[in-house]
Design a protein around this motif. Structure first.
Motif, PDB file in Angstrom:
ATOM      1  N   PHE A 131      53.496 -14.739  17.039  1.00  0.00           N
ATOM      2  CA  PHE A 131      53.261 -16.086  17.566  1.00  0.00           C
ATOM      3  C   PHE A 131      54.580 -16.834  17.627  1.00  0.00           C
ATOM      4  O   PHE A 131      55.611 -16.343  17.170  1.00  0.00           O
ATOM      5  CB  PHE A 131      52.243 -16.850  16.698  1.00  0.00           C
ATOM      6  N   THR A 187      47.352 -23.377  19.438  1.00  0.00           N
ATOM      7  CA  THR A 187      47.092 -23.309  20.863  1.00  0.00           C
ATOM      8  C   THR A 187      47.330 -21.889  21.363  1.00  0.00           C
ATOM      9  O   THR A 187      48.152 -21.154  20.812  1.00  0.00           O
ATOM     10  CB  THR A 187      47.943 -24.321  21.650  1.00  0.00           C
ATOM     11  N   CYS A 188      46.584 -21.528  22.384  1.00  0.00           N
ATOM     12  CA  CYS A 188      46.744 -20.248  23.073  1.00  0.00           C
ATOM     13  C   CYS A 188      46.518 -20.511  24.555  1.00  0.00           C
ATOM     14  O   CYS A 188      45.523 -21.136  24.928  1.00  0.00           O
ATOM     15  CB  CYS A 188      45.720 -19.222  22.590  1.00  0.00           C
ATOM     16  N   SER A 189      47.417 -20.035  25.391  1.00  0.00           N
ATOM     17  CA  SER A 189      47.248 -20.223  26.829  1.00  0.00           C
ATOM     18  C   SER A 189      46.332 -19.136  27.386  1.00  0.00           C
ATOM     19  O   SER A 189      45.962 -18.186  26.682  1.00  0.00           O
ATOM     20  CB  SER A 189      48.605 -20.178  27.530  1.00  0.00           C
ATOM     21  N   VAL A 226      46.918 -15.270  27.010  1.00  0.00           N
ATOM     22  CA  VAL A 226      46.436 -14.490  25.870  1.00  0.00           C
ATOM     23  C   VAL A 226      45.202 -13.685  26.261  1.00  0.00           C
ATOM     24  O   VAL A 226      44.981 -12.596  25.739  1.00  0.00           O
ATOM     25  CB  VAL A 226      46.146 -15.411  24.662  1.00  0.00           C
ATOM     26  N   ARG A 234      41.188 -15.657  23.283  1.00  0.00           N
ATOM     27  CA  ARG A 234      41.898 -16.864  22.827  1.00  0.00           C
ATOM     28  C   ARG A 234      41.295 -17.391  21.533  1.00  0.00           C
ATOM     29  O   ARG A 234      42.018 -17.767  20.604  1.00  0.00           O
ATOM     30  CB  ARG A 234      41.855 -17.951  23.902  1.00  0.00           C
ATOM     31  N   ALA A 267      42.288 -15.136  18.624  1.00  0.00           N
ATOM     32  CA  ALA A 267      43.685 -15.369  18.252  1.00  0.00           C
ATOM     33  C   ALA A 267      43.821 -16.678  17.470  1.00  0.00           C
ATOM     34  O   ALA A 267      44.520 -16.728  16.444  1.00  0.00           O
ATOM     35  CB  ALA A 267      44.561 -15.404  19.506  1.00  0.00           C
ATOM     36  N   LYS A 268      43.139 -17.729  17.899  1.00  0.00           N
ATOM     37  CA  LYS A 268      43.230 -19.010  17.193  1.00  0.00           C
ATOM     38  C   LYS A 268      42.580 -18.941  15.812  1.00  0.00           C
ATOM     39  O   LYS A 268      43.083 -19.537  14.866  1.00  0.00           O
ATOM     40  CB  LYS A 268      42.602 -20.130  18.027  1.00  0.00           C
ATOM     41  N   ILE A 272      51.568 -21.091  18.193  1.00  0.00           N
ATOM     42  CA  ILE A 272      51.191 -20.761  19.566  1.00  0.00           C
ATOM     43  C   ILE A 272      50.983 -19.255  19.657  1.00  0.00           C
ATOM     44  O   ILE A 272      51.902 -18.477  19.376  1.00  0.00           O
ATOM     45  CB  ILE A 272      52.292 -21.211  20.548  1.00  0.00           C
ATOM     46  N   GLY A 273      49.786 -18.853  20.049  1.00  0.00           N
ATOM     47  CA  GLY A 273      49.452 -17.438  20.146  1.00  0.00           C
ATOM     48  C   GLY A 273      50.171 -16.762  21.298  1.00  0.00           C
ATOM     49  O   GLY A 273      50.479 -17.380  22.312  1.00  0.00           O
ATOM     50  N   ARG A 274      50.439 -15.472  21.123  1.00  0.00           N
ATOM     51  CA  ARG A 274      51.105 -14.668  22.141  1.00  0.00           C
ATOM     52  C   ARG A 274      50.156 -13.602  22.665  1.00  0.00           C
ATOM     53  O   ARG A 274      49.363 -13.035  21.905  1.00  0.00           O
ATOM     54  CB  ARG A 274      52.338 -13.973  21.559  1.00  0.00           C
ATOM     55  N   THR A 325      49.018 -11.588  18.984  1.00  0.00           N
ATOM     56  CA  THR A 325      48.343 -12.367  17.946  1.00  0.00           C
ATOM     57  C   THR A 325      47.043 -11.705  17.503  1.00  0.00           C
ATOM     58  O   THR A 325      46.762 -11.625  16.306  1.00  0.00           O
ATOM     59  CB  THR A 325      48.066 -13.791  18.448  1.00  0.00           C
TER      60      THR A 325
END
Length: 120
Positions: free
Chosen positions: A27, A46-48, A51, A57, A60-61, A85-87, A91
């Protein structure tokens, strides 16, 4: 152990864009000293859509929230805000113990001043 406060408002996340940025293995950590007398630790996640879909998402969060819940009260500094911030692909798939190590390494780097500054 200082309590955690969740960052929820968009303006708080926009302020964090100008904060320190530390790329971790799974992340990206953004960190900033608020400079006020409030001892609480602020944390946001946050994750866009990069992800993945909503299921990816949210997974990951959830993992980021658990890592922060376990380590930020002891490793974080009072009066600081952090955003994780997730990748994409990293993540959700990374070993949980490795994620905890990533957070500890990223916090050490941010607190020592070896992190790069965010966007102006």
């Amino acid at each position: 152990m200082p309590p955690l406060r969740l960052l929820k408002v968009r303006a708080q996340f926009l302020t964090m864009n100008r904060a320190l940025r530390v790329p971790a293995g799974s992340f990206l950590l953004q960190a900033r000293d608020r400079g006020d007398d409030d001892p609480m630790i602020g944390v946001g996640f946050t994750c866009s859509k990069k992800v993945g879909n909503a299921v990816a998402r949210n997974r990951a969060k959830r993992r980021l929230r658990e890592v922060a819940r376990l380590d930020l009260p002891t490793q974080g500094r009072p009066g600081w805000d952090y955003v994780l911030i997730g990748r994409a692909g990293a993540t959700a798939a990374r070993d949980f113990a490795a994620m905890r190590g990533d957070l500890q390494h990223a916090l050490d780097k941010a607190h020592s001043g070896r992190a790069q500054r965010g966007r102006p």
